[in-house]
Enzyme design. Structure first.
Site, PDB file in Angstrom:
ATOM      1  N   GLU A  57      -4.982  -3.824 -12.881  1.00 49.10           N
ATOM      2  CA  GLU A  57      -4.542  -2.945 -11.804  1.00 49.10           C
ATOM      3  C   GLU A  57      -3.048  -3.199 -11.645  1.00 49.10           C
ATOM      4  OE1 GLU A  57      -5.441  -2.212  -7.067  1.00 49.10           O
ATOM      5  OE2 GLU A  57      -6.781  -3.511  -8.211  1.00 49.10           O
ATOM      6  N   ARG A 297     -13.911 -16.769 -15.450  1.00 51.65           N
ATOM      7  CA  ARG A 297     -12.466 -16.625 -15.301  1.00 51.65           C
ATOM      8  C   ARG A 297     -11.784 -17.967 -15.544  1.00 51.65           C
ATOM      9  NH1 ARG A 297     -11.225 -13.917 -11.148  1.00 51.65           N
ATOM     10  NH2 ARG A 297      -9.180 -14.761 -10.720  1.00 51.65           N
ATOM     11  N   LYS A 307      -3.258 -12.856  -6.918  1.00 56.87           N
ATOM     12  CA  LYS A 307      -2.063 -12.010  -6.877  1.00 56.87           C
ATOM     13  C   LYS A 307      -1.452 -11.996  -5.476  1.00 56.87           C
ATOM     14  CE  LYS A 307      -3.393  -8.516 -10.301  1.00 56.87           C
ATOM     15  NZ  LYS A 307      -3.963  -7.163 -10.380  1.00 56.87           N
TER      16      LYS A 307
HETATM   17  P1  ATP Z   1      -7.232  -8.072  -8.110  1.00 61.07           P
HETATM   18  O1  ATP Z   1      -7.721  -8.973  -7.053  1.00 61.07           O
HETATM   19  O2  ATP Z   1      -5.963  -7.381  -7.771  1.00 61.07           O
HETATM   20  O3  ATP Z   1      -8.277  -7.182  -8.733  1.00 61.07           O
HETATM   21  P2  ATP Z   1      -7.306  -9.390 -10.641  1.00 61.07           P
HETATM   22  O4  ATP Z   1      -6.764 -10.743 -10.924  1.00 61.07           O
HETATM   23  O5  ATP Z   1      -8.742  -9.122 -10.822  1.00 61.07           O
HETATM   24  O6  ATP Z   1      -6.802  -9.101  -9.211  1.00 61.07           O
HETATM   25  P3  ATP Z   1      -6.795  -7.174 -12.393  1.00 61.07           P
HETATM   26  O7  ATP Z   1      -5.513  -6.490 -12.618  1.00 61.07           O
HETATM   27  O8  ATP Z   1      -7.932  -6.385 -11.875  1.00 61.07           O
HETATM   28  O9  ATP Z   1      -6.460  -8.379 -11.455  1.00 61.07           O
HETATM   29  O10 ATP Z   1      -7.221  -7.951 -13.695  1.00 61.07           O
HETATM   30  C1  ATP Z   1      -7.219  -7.374 -14.975  1.00 61.07           C
HETATM   31  C2  ATP Z   1      -8.218  -8.088 -15.844  1.00 61.07           C
HETATM   32  O11 ATP Z   1      -7.903  -9.473 -15.941  1.00 61.07           O
HETATM   33  C3  ATP Z   1      -9.622  -7.993 -15.285  1.00 61.07           C
HETATM   34  O12 ATP Z   1     -10.495  -7.630 -16.339  1.00 61.07           O
HETATM   35  C4  ATP Z   1      -9.909  -9.354 -14.765  1.00 61.07           C
HETATM   36  O13 ATP Z   1     -11.270  -9.666 -14.880  1.00 61.07           O
HETATM   37  C5  ATP Z   1      -9.044 -10.248 -15.668  1.00 61.07           C
HETATM   38  N1  ATP Z   1      -8.687 -11.474 -14.971  1.00 61.07           N
HETATM   39  C6  ATP Z   1      -8.064 -11.592 -13.789  1.00 61.07           C
HETATM   40  N2  ATP Z   1      -7.940 -12.882 -13.421  1.00 61.07           N
HETATM   41  C7  ATP Z   1      -8.494 -13.619 -14.421  1.00 61.07           C
HETATM   42  C8  ATP Z   1      -8.690 -15.019 -14.646  1.00 61.07           C
HETATM   43  N3  ATP Z   1      -8.280 -15.937 -13.757  1.00 61.07           N
HETATM   44  N4  ATP Z   1      -9.300 -15.401 -15.789  1.00 61.07           N
HETATM   45  C9  ATP Z   1      -9.707 -14.486 -16.689  1.00 61.07           C
HETATM   46  N5  ATP Z   1      -9.558 -13.163 -16.538  1.00 61.07           N
HETATM   47  C10 ATP Z   1      -8.968 -12.718 -15.417  1.00 61.07           C
HETATM   48 MG    MG Z   2      -9.511  -6.874 -10.443  1.00 64.01          MG
END
Ligand code: ATP
Ligand code: MG
Length: 595
Positions: A57, A297, A307
């Site tokens: 996102e 994760r 974030k």
């Molecule tokens: P938000 O809370 O804004 O959704 P987010 O960290 O999930 O934050 P995204 O931009 O939705 O951010 O994440 C993009 C991709 O990265 C998603 O598929 C998410 O699952 C993955 N991702 C985010 N944080 C992690 C993490 N700590 N470890 C592994 N994958 C991650």
């Molecule tokens: Mg997300």
């Protein structure tokens, strides 16, 4: 010859280890069964048997957790390139939320993924997508679900919807609007789209089951009214689809085979399948539908990866921006001196599993050390300088000395520098009162001579005394040298010393700003439980020094990494470093000193 960062001479060590994991086993089984073998796209072109996607996102900068997801999704596409019709990974911006997304974030995400070494081009076609590109289709599919009696307009307030959803111990209650006719629903939905209602007046919900044990399936909201400007669609829309509806449909439209996400979405998987099955029944999609798989994760100690909290650090100026070298953002760790290879190596080492766990920060640091050890040229840097005066050295003499650029790569050549009467040494290489086991410089005492040490690649010296200022601070150390002790000469073997110091010539040294960084937090889990992560900030995580460097440093380019002997790895700052104003950032020490 200038200094340059060399290619790793042993690249195989850093290529994919292709360690199997549960996702590879699933893909292998799907390939063996030919599950995605015979698919064609709308133009009649054969589709790859493996298509993954990375769906950030664009509401913040990517961090090390995202790197795990990037290496996984793009890495699978790379590793399955030989599957029938190949494999690819789509770059997809999940930009359905109008008020938060910004072009700045889109650009930074593209930069970060490219920098990590991945692309989204297959056979010359770029696979960069935006969920917002699907708004027309998403809307049409929503109407199809309404026509099929699978979705309805709810006019309860947000609070009522929340309250009537129930919770774990309590079943939900049907909305009084749940049995509106498809015709009434379509009319309301079109009026919502036409802007006839204010935010919050109505929502579109799926008609699933208000007493489903999985709360996610209790008639989830899939559209809401938001009179807000969108970074790509402008003011065309005032209704926006929600994640659970958008994501699975985007996957299906892009012919994704394996939709990989983190474990928090496990409960959403039945909804993912429900939406696609419903649209299959409506004739929109057909088998094989994309499938969602969850992995654990990345949780990294001494770091935060939320974030929102990272944004708070930036906005409250607790760090010097998104790319502060202490930040766990990709731009931050890049500026800190991490290489793409080291991050890919880290992601390979931590692997992929279905169980949540914590990875220690030292694993990330070790990956960088392992990558740079073979790549980084060496240099002398005196970070906390103290003057050393060799009293029996000729005032004008400049003794040529040289050292290998890398101890294991004589073929890289040598660094040349000179030694003269006045040098800079490290302040903590001298002690007036040596503690036990201190083998570096200390003065004569009680009839005992001062210590003898070797100036690396130069001469052996013996400490004869020191000068202090009015406050008793040591401002210079005196020594005499032994003219027949020069490194590399046969006579030098007659001198056995325990201390071996680095130094730079005060006449030719290059003055530089050196930024010493430490971990941003003192607590391995700064935001766990009900801790406030701000309480765990390390007050000494940044120290700016004026250092003296050997002359060969003049050729270092921004973003080049070198090892300052005895100190660790440093990188020429990619933003601030110039040849006339050198600036280096500390990347990682030579050993893990945190244990
Ligand atoms: P938000 O809370 O804004 O959704 P987010 O960290 O999930 O934050 P995204 O931009 O939705 O951010 O994440 C993009 C991709 O990265 C998603 O598929 C998410 O699952 C993955 N991702 C985010 N944080 C992690 C993490 N700590 N470890 C592994 N994958 C991650
Ligand atoms: Mg997300």
């Amino acid at each position: 010859m200038g200094m340059s960062e060399k290619k790793n001479p042993n690249p195989s060590k850093f290529e994919t280890l292709e360690v199997s994991n549960f996702l590879r086993q699933i893909i292998d089984a799907d390939l063996a069964a030919g599950k995605h073998a015979k698919r064609i796209d709308q133009a009649g072109q054969a589709l790859p048997s493996v298509i993954t996607r990375f769906p950030p996102e664009p509401n913040g900068y990517l961090h090390i957790g995202h790197a795990k997801s990037i290496c996984l999704n793009f890495g699978l596409a790379r590793d399955y390139a030989n599957a029938p019709n190949g494999a690819r990974c789509h770059m997809r911006f999940d930009d359905t939320n109008p008020s938060k997304e910004e072009t700045e974030y889109v650009d930074s995400i593209i930069d970060a993924v490219r920098w990590l070494g991945f692309d989204w081009v297959q056979n010359g076609v770029e696979h960069q997508h935006y969920a917002s590109d699907y708004f027309d289709q998403l809307y049409a599919f929503a109407e199809a679900l309404i026509e099929a009696g699978k979705a309805y307009i709810d006019s309860q307030t947000a609070d009522e919807i929340h309250k009537n959803r129930g919770n774990f111990g309590q079943l939900g209650t049907n909305s009084p609007f749940r049995n509106r006719s498809p015709a009434e629903n379509i009319e309301l939905f079109r009026d919502m789209k036409a802007g006839k209602y204010p935010d919050g007046a109505h929502v579109l919900r799926l008609k699933i089951d208000m007493s489903h044990p999985n709360i996610v399936l209790r008639d989830p909201v899939i559209y809401r009214i938001r009179h807000a400007h969108h970074h790509r669609t402008g003011d065309k829309w005032c209704i926006y689809p929600l994640y659970d509806f958008t994501h699975c449909i985007s996957d299906a439209l892009e012919n994704i085979t394996h939709s990989i996400c983190t474990l928090e979405f496990e409960n959403n998987r039945p909804l993912y399948d429900w939406v696609l099955e419903a649209l299959k029944e409506c004739g929109v999609f057909k088998d094989p539908l994309p499938k969602q798989y969850e992995f654990a994760r990345l949780n990294l100690t001494y770091a935060i990866t939320s974030k929102r909290k990272l944004l708070q650090l930036v906005e409250e100026k607790r760090v010097d921006g998104w790319d502060d070298p202490r930040m766990p953002t990709i731009v931050g760790i890049r500026r800190r001196g991490f290489t793409p290879e080291s991050i890919r190596l880290f992601c390979e080492r931590i692997g992929v599993s279905k169980a949540d766990s914590w990875i220690d920060m030292s694993v990330l640091e070790q990956a960088l050390r392992d990558d740079l050890e073979a790549k980084a040229e060496r240099a002398f840097a005196v970070l906390k300088p103290l003057k050393l005066i060799i009293d029996n050295f000729d005032d004008q003499a400049e003794e040529p000395c040289s050292a290998p650029k890398h101890p294991h790569h004589e073929d890289w050549g040598r660094r040349e520098f000179t030694l003269s009467k006045e040098l800079w040494i490290e302040a903590d290489d001298f002690m007036v009162e040596p503690i036990k086991g201190f083998f570096r410089l200390y003065p004569p005492k009680d009839g005992q001579p001062g210590s003898r040490v070797r100036l690396r690649h130069g001469f052996v010296i013996e400490c004869t005394g020191y000068d202090t200022d009015a406050n008793g601070q040591v401002i210079a150390v005196h020594a005499q040298y032994f003219a027949d002790s020069k490194s590399g000469t046969p006579e030098s073997n007659n001198y056995k010393v325990k201390g071996n110091l680095h130094w730079v010539n005060a006449r030719s040294a290059i003055k530089a700003e050196v930024r010493i960084y430490d971990r941003l937090f003192t607590d391995p889990h700064p935001d766990s439980g009900d801790k406030n992560f701000l309480d765990a900030m390390n007050p000494n995580s940044k120290e700016v020094l004026t250092a003296y460097l050997e002359p060969s440093i003049a050729d270092v380019q921004a973003e080049q990494r070198i090892q300052f002997e005895r100190h660790g790895y440093f990188v020429a700052d990619r933003i601030d470093h110039t040849s006339s104003n050198p600036v280096f950032n500390f990347c990682v020490g030579l050993k893990d000193n945190w244990k």
